[in-house]
Design an enzyme around this catalytic site. Structure first.
Site, PDB file in Angstrom:
ATOM      1  CD  GLU A   1       1.927 -85.648  11.240  1.00  0.00           C
ATOM      2  OE1 GLU A   1       2.758 -85.202  10.440  1.00  0.00           O
ATOM      3  OE2 GLU A   1       0.733 -85.286  11.251  1.00  0.00           O
TER       4      GLU A   1
ATOM      5  CG  ASN B   1       2.028 -82.266  13.406  1.00  0.00           C
ATOM      6  OD1 ASN B   1       1.355 -83.035  14.088  1.00  0.00           O
ATOM      7  ND2 ASN B   1       2.396 -82.558  12.177  1.00  0.00           N
TER       8      ASN B   1
ATOM      9  CB  CYS C   1      -1.146 -83.504  10.010  1.00  0.00           C
ATOM     10  SG  CYS C   1      -1.199 -82.592   8.458  1.00  0.00           S
TER      11      CYS C   1
END
Length: 316
Positions: A80, A76, A78
């Protein structure tokens, strides 16, 4: 922007070798680079503007629990959540400092919190709305969730260690391992009652292999950081070992209700709502900091963890 980096590139960089880029279709060589110079360009660009992010693709897939369902190729935004294409997971963050009385870790409270939160996350998988049928179907087949933690920087400060220290890294590893083990244990207990995630059987050997990798990593935390004792507590070492032992034993018997248990999100604005003094796994940048808001305006943030850290270090 992100760059997917295989082990071969890192080895070439260490050996001061070359690296070729190839066409996406056909595989024809486009450019030859000095790997070390290319690595320095990536590092310099990231230092200046935050891009590109690095994804160590071989390491990521080595720890992938469901490779028979597809390779991990991306994350995704970001970075994570790393899983098979067209999957989604719900996140839940735990404030680490809430589970310490001064410098003393209270494992019973932490275990209870991870069990309650991860159970509710597992329930959400079937209830959530997904943007496409493909994402919905894959998410139901694999059932990934993402329990994670925040206020790590404040915790390390409270315990009296430097953020950039072996003790600080061992604290982060110990809390991550204990959290992950507890979530997988909860998942295995749920699988005994309601069944494993649909794609478990075809990924059984791979997932159990990864669980044993977690168990081995857990047993070597103090050794890896060259410490004579665990910086969290001696109790948590044995507790964590027992959690992983039981999580694997039940997993072998019943499977797991989720294919992925934990991750680490940045925890920006939500960290302030949760009473954290530091976001996600970031250090404490200053005693007072300012956060610009997307809609305009500025938040003034005072690091209240400093007082507790001084008390824990013996100051009056």
């Amino acid at each position: 922007h992100s760059v997917s980096v295989p082990d071969a590139f890192m080895q070439s960089m260490l050996d001061d070798g070359t690296w070729q880029t190839r066409e996406r279709k056909g595989g024809k060589t486009v450019h030859n680079y000095n790997a070390r110079e290319l690595w320095k360009e990536i590092a310099d660009a990231a230092w200046r503007c935050g891009d590109p992010g690095i994804q160590y693709s071989d390491t990521i897939n080595k720890w992938h629990t469901t490779p028979k369902s597809g390779k991990i190729r991306a994350s995704n935004p970001c970075s994570e959540f790393l899983h098979v294409d067209n999957t989604a997971c719900n996140l839940c963050a735990i404030n680490l400092t809430k589970f310490f009385d001064g410098r003393k870790f209270v494992p019973e409270r932490f275990t209870q919190a991870t069990r309650i939160f991860s159970t509710s996350q597992m329930a959400i998988v079937a209830m959530a709305a997904y943007p496409t049928d493909e994402i919905k179907n894959n998410s139901h087949k694999l059932r990934p969730i993402g329990t994670n933690y925040g206020d790590l920087g404040a915790l390390i400060t409270n315990l009296g260690y430097g953020y950039d220290s072996d003790e600080g890294r061992a604290v982060a590893a110990r809390m991550a391992s204990f959290m992950t083990g507890n979530v997988y244990l909860t998942s295995a207990r749920l699988a005994a009652r309601v069944g494993a995630f649909p794609d478990f059987d075809k990924n059984r050997d791979d997932m159990l292999r990864v669980m044993r990798m977690h168990q081995e990593a857990d047993s070597k935390i103090t050794e890896r950081w060259h410490l004579s004792k665990d910086p969290v507590s001696d109790d948590v070492v044995s507790l964590s070992a027992e959690v992983w032992k039981e999580a694997i034993s039940l997993g072998e018997k019943y499977g797991y209700n989720v294919s992925q248990a934990t991750l680490q999100a940045p925890l920006g604005t939500i960290s302030f709502l949760m009473g954290m003094n530091t976001t996600g796994i970031e250090p404490a940048f200053s005693l007072v900091s300012y956060k610009s808001l997307v809609g305009g305006g500025v938040m003034k943030l005072v690091n209240f963890g400093v007082r507790e850290a001084l008390v824990n270090l013996g100051y009056s």
